[in-house]
Design a protein around this motif. Structure first.
Motif, PDB file in Angstrom:
ATOM      1  N   CYS A 110       0.784  -1.277   0.092  1.00  0.00           N
ATOM      2  CA  CYS A 110      -0.053  -0.089  -0.185  1.00  0.00           C
ATOM      3  C   CYS A 110       0.750   1.214  -0.092  1.00  0.00           C
ATOM      4  O   CYS A 110       1.881   1.314   0.901  1.00  0.00           O
ATOM      5  CB  CYS A 110      -0.738   0.099   1.345  1.00  0.00           C
ATOM      6  N   ARG A 146       0.253   4.166   0.899  1.00  0.00           N
ATOM      7  CA  ARG A 146      -0.179   4.852   1.980  1.00  0.00           C
ATOM      8  C   ARG A 146       0.578   4.513   3.364  1.00  0.00           C
ATOM      9  O   ARG A 146       1.253   5.256   4.197  1.00  0.00           O
ATOM     10  CB  ARG A 146      -1.583   5.325   2.057  1.00  0.00           C
ATOM     11  N   CYS A 147       0.262   3.039   3.846  1.00  0.00           N
ATOM     12  CA  CYS A 147       0.586   2.810   4.951  1.00  0.00           C
ATOM     13  C   CYS A 147       2.016   1.783   4.812  1.00  0.00           C
ATOM     14  O   CYS A 147       2.479   1.424   5.786  1.00  0.00           O
ATOM     15  CB  CYS A 147      -0.264   2.004   5.779  1.00  0.00           C
ATOM     16  N   CYS A 174      -6.430  -1.409   0.068  1.00  0.00           N
ATOM     17  CA  CYS A 174      -5.697  -1.707   1.609  1.00  0.00           C
ATOM     18  C   CYS A 174      -6.895  -1.728   2.735  1.00  0.00           C
ATOM     19  O   CYS A 174      -7.574  -0.702   2.747  1.00  0.00           O
ATOM     20  CB  CYS A 174      -4.633  -0.739   1.680  1.00  0.00           C
ATOM     21  N   CYS A 186      -5.695   2.267   7.959  1.00  0.00           N
ATOM     22  CA  CYS A 186      -5.415   2.689   6.749  1.00  0.00           C
ATOM     23  C   CYS A 186      -6.759   2.776   5.878  1.00  0.00           C
ATOM     24  O   CYS A 186      -7.440   3.839   6.291  1.00  0.00           O
ATOM     25  CB  CYS A 186      -4.466   1.888   5.762  1.00  0.00           C
ATOM     26  N   TYR A 242      -8.621   1.704   1.412  1.00  0.00           N
ATOM     27  CA  TYR A 242      -8.112   2.594   0.613  1.00  0.00           C
ATOM     28  C   TYR A 242      -7.638   2.021  -0.974  1.00  0.00           C
ATOM     29  O   TYR A 242      -6.879   1.171  -1.047  1.00  0.00           O
ATOM     30  CB  TYR A 242      -6.925   3.005   1.331  1.00  0.00           C
TER      31      TYR A 242
HETATM   32 ZN   LIG Z   1      -2.643   1.026   3.575  1.00  0.00          ZN
END
Ligand SMILES: [Zn+2]
Length: 325
Positions: free
Chosen positions: A62, A64-65, A83, A88, A94
């Protein structure tokens, strides 16, 4: 039901070794020609597959995380994932795609065009003008080509470069100002000739990498600080000219200098020929190709020239830039 993303492997199919004959130097011949590239990556699925494999060689993570667990492939949308980690995306997930948080995001150009631009930029030794890219990819607007080049430049970063070792040359130069003055680089430092020019400092290992950066002032704290940041204390030699900014280097480093002011340019292995060559490559590139470079964009051009120099014997430069996008 959503299936787990399979573990992905490096695209070794594109990275086959070319053998170098004994006694012959490594060539800078790319492992792929422009024609091969355009054939191999003419469709978006091929481009996205390469991008996915370069970006996540150990499985999709992911953006983002940065976790791989609880990342699910969206069966209905190829190259899209969700995700579902609690902190997240949570229950709804996500959603991201293979181009999320890359330089390719939010553009109307297909990846095949981006790949062509990256190829052209990595293979031209002296840099390539946005106008030339514009003609090659037949972009409707010159500014689009320029924008693409800027984004690729931002991806050409030498991250985690080791401190320089061996015999190292350090020097500073000035970029910009009046381009019509062909003798600008011969003017003495600090003289009126440097007005409007941007100081740049660089260090080069004679058998290795170059590091250069824009500086605010060519003063001792700046120059001394730069050297301490990029050159290892285990270096065999640091060669500079007699500039005041280098006069304290001897406290930490085996430092020797030549006196340009008295016409001394070489004394044994004390000279700055390698960094001088890099400066002339950089200046010819900037003057000949980009015409003008503002203070705002100079760091990007410096990064581009540094990256190409440090990857001069890397036949995989194209794929490495893709991985950095
Ligand atoms: Zn994530």
């Amino acid at each position: 039901m959503l299936g787990l993303t399979p573990v992905l492997r490096k695209p070794i199919i594109y990275l086959m070794n070319t053998k170098v004959e004994a006694g012959k130097p490594l060539t800078t011949q790319p492992k792929i020609t422009l024609a091969q590239l355009m054939k191999q990556f003419s469709d978006e699925t091929a481009c996205k597959t390469l991008l996915r494999d370069m970006r996540w060689p150990d499985g999709v993570k992911c953006p983002r995380c940065n976790r791989a667990e609880k990342v699910y492939e969206l069966k209905s949308k190829p190259f899209h994932w969700a995700c579902k980690n609690a902190d997240c995306g949570g229950r709804n997930g996500y959603r991201f795609s293979v181009i999320t948080k890359t330089i390719f995001e939010n553009t109307n150009y297909p990846l095949s065009t981006w790949f062509e631009v990256i190829y052209l930029m990595t293979q031209s030794k002296k840099g390539i003008a946005a106008l030339q890219i514009h003609r090659q990819i037949k972009s409707g607007d010159y500014r689009t080509a320029w924008y693409m080049c800027q984004r690729v430049r931002a991806a050409m970063k030498d991250e985690g470069l080791a401190k320089l070792l061996g015999q190292v040359e350090v020097d500073e130069t000035f970029i910009g100002g009046k381009m019509k003055n062909k003798h600008w680089d011969k003017k003495p430092r600090g003289a009126k000739g440097t007005v409007g020019k941007i100081p740049v400092i660089g260090a080069i290992a004679r058998k290795g990498n170059v590091v250069c950066q824009m500086i605010e002032n060519a003063d001792k704290p700046t120059m001394d600080g730069f050297v301490r940041k990029v050159v290892s204390e285990k270096v065999d030699l640091i060669a500079t000219d007699e500039a005041h900014g280098y006069q304290d280097l001897g406290r930490v480093y085996p430092h020797q200098f030549v006196r340009h002011s008295t016409g001394e340019y070489v004394r044994g292995n004390v000279h700055t020929a390698h960094i001088d060559n890099f400066w002339s490559l950089l200046k010819r590139g900037i003057i000949g190709t980009y015409h003008q470079v503002s203070k705002k964009y100079l760091p990007l051009y410096l990064a581009e020239f540094q990256y190409r120099y440090n990857n001069r014997e890397n036949p995989n430069i194209f794929f490495d830039v893709i991985a950095g996008c």
